[in-house]
Design an enzyme around this catalytic site. Structure first.
Site, PDB file in Angstrom:
ATOM      1  CB  THR A 192      -0.820  -0.083   1.312  1.00 25.96           C
ATOM      2  OG1 THR A 192       0.164   0.005   2.468  1.00 25.96           O
ATOM      3  CG2 THR A 192      -1.666  -1.325   1.354  1.00 25.96           C
ATOM      4  CD  GLU A 341      -5.236  -1.992   1.064  1.00 26.69           C
ATOM      5  OE1 GLU A 341      -5.887  -1.486   0.192  1.00 26.69           O
ATOM      6  OE2 GLU A 341      -4.663  -1.291   2.074  1.00 26.69           O
ATOM      7  CE  LYS A 452     -14.072  13.090  10.912  1.00 21.50           C
ATOM      8  NZ  LYS A 452     -12.605  12.796  10.953  1.00 21.50           N
ATOM      9  CD1 TRP A 457     -18.678  13.617   9.645  1.00 22.42           C
ATOM     10  CD2 TRP A 457     -19.077  12.200   8.538  1.00 22.42           C
ATOM     11  NE1 TRP A 457     -18.302  12.659  10.584  1.00 22.42           N
ATOM     12  CE2 TRP A 457     -18.449  11.559  10.034  1.00 22.42           C
ATOM     13  CE3 TRP A 457     -19.449  11.203   7.652  1.00 22.42           C
ATOM     14  CZ2 TRP A 457     -18.445  10.365  10.194  1.00 22.42           C
ATOM     15  CZ3 TRP A 457     -19.494   9.709   7.816  1.00 22.42           C
ATOM     16  CH2 TRP A 457     -18.782   9.361   9.295  1.00 22.42           C
TER      17      TRP A 457
END
Lengths: 563, 563
Positions: A192, A341, A452, A457
């Site tokens: 990753t 992934e 936030k 959000w």
């Protein structure tokens, strides 16, 4: 109850045998570096070979590697660009029962060494253009026993264990027989990007690789067949070039590799000259191509790209404005989404029946990440791990499961990302997304990039995509700045187009019709560029660092921001 | 080495969940029987539902069946035509962990009972049009505990254990949770046509069904996607309608089912009215459609079929003349090949790069059975089990392996058909074929229909296809007749077109430029029809019986036949 089906294992040698027996005459084209111009820029040279040759050399590579004493499961690293030699490694290494470890060439040399050491690679295949790194890598990586250089170097590298790849391959006998493989054996691995913490290794199995290559082919995904010519601009060190080298080989599509070249002009020419039908890359590449297409059209010498059926875009979200801009050149962009992934294909964003691709609704859907491909399941959870509704409005952490989704990282690291729910295993993507009733997934943000504000959000990605549609804006990143009242508030970092300028009021006026008032950025700063990481994504962490305390310092906090 | 992929099982509930969550609004159209005309012919009525409804009812069916006390692996038989109800069984029965056993409705009632008893089916879903058979089946099949009638009957059937399917489904609660399934668990079964010996049961697993449905989708196979409308004329009792119900559901394609109707006129209208893009069936069906298209075009009222992208033909070989005839209507035929034992998709016959589909070479390749789809491997062996070359000339027994190829029959019968070679398991198809360097497979004959003349082989199929291109010939079968000198010699059984006649000399003159002299039939007989079995194939066994001793009786033996 007797009576069943053959337990034939899904393994990479199947693909190798397919190009050898069915598609031996099909071409593989690679742009290699022929030399340098006066400014030191690489000059392209077009190399042509066939799947038959690639298969022969891949089998010799497999035979040669086993002849070195490598054992089943041992890792063979590549530090290489897209070319036929890298394709040989894609096919030959797993077919020998070894594990192909593609290392990202854009990482810092220290990170490269860290990753090679972590994977305990025994062999490295390194592109000739990076040969200067060999002494340092050799010194830093004690597990590396053999280094093979892909392509000619100006002079031999006089270090023990360093050899010319072509000489090694052609001097080795082809593998007499493929080793017995279980489809759950490892075939490849990729780390990753590690924007937080150390990179983590994702291990692909033969089964996951085969299933991924088949599910990628149908028209609602990438639409690959024997008649196609495919140019994967996405690097082969980046999640297996989205699986395209395997998918194209499985289906006999001609492959075109651009090597070290990714500028708009070279890409446009290659698309035209090789009559490419499908190409794939990140938004940054397509921005460069778009500039070149605009320039050429403006100069009255447009490229002939009528055979180009789709540009696949992934890696980060394609703004709707970009999708519309390519449509003006008669080109169709298909958004796909995935992660290291997930092999990577998770979703593809075609339009459903009854929605015209060029309608406003169509463009809106195509700017989302799309719907799950077969065998992939998506879900949303809240911070307590409870499932959230798929209503197109509720934002939640995106979770995913499927036969080509990781269930653990190499050496068991990062266990937190894998968890059970309702008796099934899931992977937490770290993305915040919505899912609608038809299954369309829309990424709102990386969880860590989400703003936030007052307990609610705000999606930085939504704001960025909207701002990028402004005619004076070339690039934009929206980040959170600390705010004493609302905790966080959005800050827009804007790169204007050449010769243009844009003010904070321009941005707010432009966004006002599209967003709730409390979503609008409290400040806009202009910059000459936005820092980009090794996989082509904005490094928002760096931007946040750079603009830490900006709100308080400038006094931009907007107490009435929240409606 | 830790780090791997999720072990997500490939199971049929995945498909059911996909139509429920992604394609709920997509349509499923079925022609049902609304009544009878004065001659007793069925009158069509168009029924429309959605995948959402099908999914809901399939889950109720699953819940209802488990509520009856059925256990994992128990068989549920269908005696049904193509319709949404049969699709519900396709999805609901395996999703309950039960095994869907599709029984061929064209078999003799005694054979039907034999098969149900052999499979030990506990439940039967029977189409209302066959309701008259219920008392006989019930009496002959003691394992059958429940019989559900699909669609309304003129009056209830007053027998214990016989119920209306719709009432049962809508009175059952949807399955709360899918049972835990291993992908190697059985999902469905189908019996071979059994032209020699008793029928044998082929058991499909969840894994084989899922892999088959995905490999069928890409454009080099059937080209199925969400935007498609697919009419499988191939019956759902015949090798899962070539997997189309599953493939279409997986990809969200609209499905159209013709029920009891398969005449050219009904098929042509349905193709036109439902804007079908892909259809699939055996050559007999396409002969009927061709006749109707010719008639309509001749009458100046051609059908509007511009959206029809491909007619898939399989079951038996499509003569090149038929492929060319459809091309004249602007329609593209794609030949595919498979068997009950292969799920069925083994090969598809597109043209390779560089060959125009409408060139002579293109038509020639399209008249072959084609190349293996991914994950399928083909081979040729001689009578000693030795591998033969793939040179396009050498005839041998065709063998096949792959993850959706049977490794044994139900109850372990017919073991001879399965054998190891080079450490791998293979299935002997019983076909005689050639394979060329590019992988094109061409079936020459069933091994048992091959004509062995003077120690050499003559392909009856090649002769038939050539004779069917004669303008005066409607149908043709070529069989072996005993010959005192050459052992066997070819006999052509010809059905002339209406109002036409054809002589033995006509046939020999027509074939002479295309074949070696010793291949030409020694005799030609005309017939009014050729007997056809339950799967639409010529019953050559019956013909051989009928013409036993014909050569000697007529004195047609040609001592100089062999050049």
């Amino acid at each position: 109850m007797q009576g069943t089906m053959m337990d034939v294992q899904l393994t990479v040698p199947t693909i190798l045998e397919r190009i050898r027996t069915q598609y031996a005459g099909r071409e593989v084209v690679s742009l290699l570096v022929a030399g340098r111009d006066e400014a030191g820029n690489p000059l392209p040279h077009t190399h042509r070979t066939t799947y038959g040759q690639v298969a022969e050399r891949a089998r010799r590579l497999a035979g040669g590697l086993l002849g070195l004493g490598l054992q089943k499961g041992d890792r063979v690293a590549t530090l290489a660009v897209n070319s036929f030699r890298h394709l040989e490694a894609y096919l030959g290494v797993p077919s020998a029962g070894l594990v192909l470890h593609t290392v990202n060439i854009r990482l810092h040399p220290e990170q490269i060494a860290w990753i090679i050491n972590h994977a305990e690679d025994r062999v490295l295949l390194i592109e000739n253009v990076f040969a200067a790194m060999i002494p340092a890598i050799k010194a830093a990586c004690p597990t590396l026993e053999h280094i093979f250089v892909l392509g000619p170097t100006p002079q031999p590298i006089p270090l023990p264990g360093v050899q010319d790849y072509d000489t090694f391959v052609m001097g080795s006998g082809a593998l007499a027989q493929y080793p017995e493989l279980d489809e759950r054996d490892p075939a490849a691995m990729c780390y990753t990007s590690g924007t937080t913490g150390n990179p983590k290794g994702v291990v692909y199995t033969h089964r996951s690789t085969l299933l991924h290559s088949i599910v990628s082919a149908p028209k609602d995904a990438l639409n690959v067949g024997e008649q196609d010519t495919v140019l994967p601009i996405v690097p082969m060190f980046h999640v297996n070039a989205w699986g395209l080298p395997y998918t194209c080989a499985m289906y006999g599509a001609k492959q075109v590799y651009a090597g070290v070249f990714s500028d708009g002009r070279t890409v446009a020419r290659l698309l035209q000259d090789e009559a490419v039908t499908i190409t794939a890359g990140v938004p940054t590449i397509w921005m460069g191509l778009l500039g070149e297409l605009d320039r050429a059209a403006g100069a009255g010498e447009p490229y002939a790209l009528s055979g180009l059926e789709r540009l696949v875009v992934g890696g980060s979200a394609a703004p709707e404005a970009m999708i519309r801009a390519f449509e003006r050149h008669g080109l169709t962009m298909l958004q796909a989404w995935g992660m290291t992934e997930t092999h990577p294909l998770g979703t593809a964003s075609g339009v459903p029946v009854g929605v015209a691709a060029q309608s406003d609704e169509g463009f809106g859907l195509r700017a989302k990440q799309g719907r799950a491909v077969p065998l992939i399941e998506l879900g949303l959870i809240d911070d307590d791990g409870q499932k959230l509704p798929h209503d197109g409005k509720t934002m939640g952490r995106l979770i995913i499961r499927g036969p080509w989704v990781a269930s653990s990282y190499f050496k068991g690291e990062g266990q937190d990302n894998f968890f059970p729910l309702d008796g099934q295993g899931w992977f937490d993507t770290g993305d915040i997304a919505t899912l609608d009733e038809r299954g369309y997934m829309h990424i709102q943000d990386r969880a860590k990039d989400l703003i936030k504000s007052g307990g609610e959000w705000i999606s930085s990605v939504d704001l960025e995509n909207a701002i990028m549609a402004h005619p004076a804006v070339a690039q934009c990143a929206v980040i959170a700045m600390d705010d004493p009242k609302w905790d966080e508030r959005p800050l827009a970092v804007v790169v204007p187009r050449e010769g243009q300028s844009v003010s904070h009021e321009d941005i707010r006026d432009f966004l006002a019709p599209k967003f709730a008032r409390w979503w609008l950025p409290d400040a806009t700063v202009t910059a000459t560029n936005i820092p980009i990481g090794a996989t082509g994504k904005f490094l928002k962490r760096e931007l946040r660092e750079q603009y830490r305390g900006y709100g308080q310092a400038q006094g931009v906090s907007t107490p009435e921001a929240r409606e």
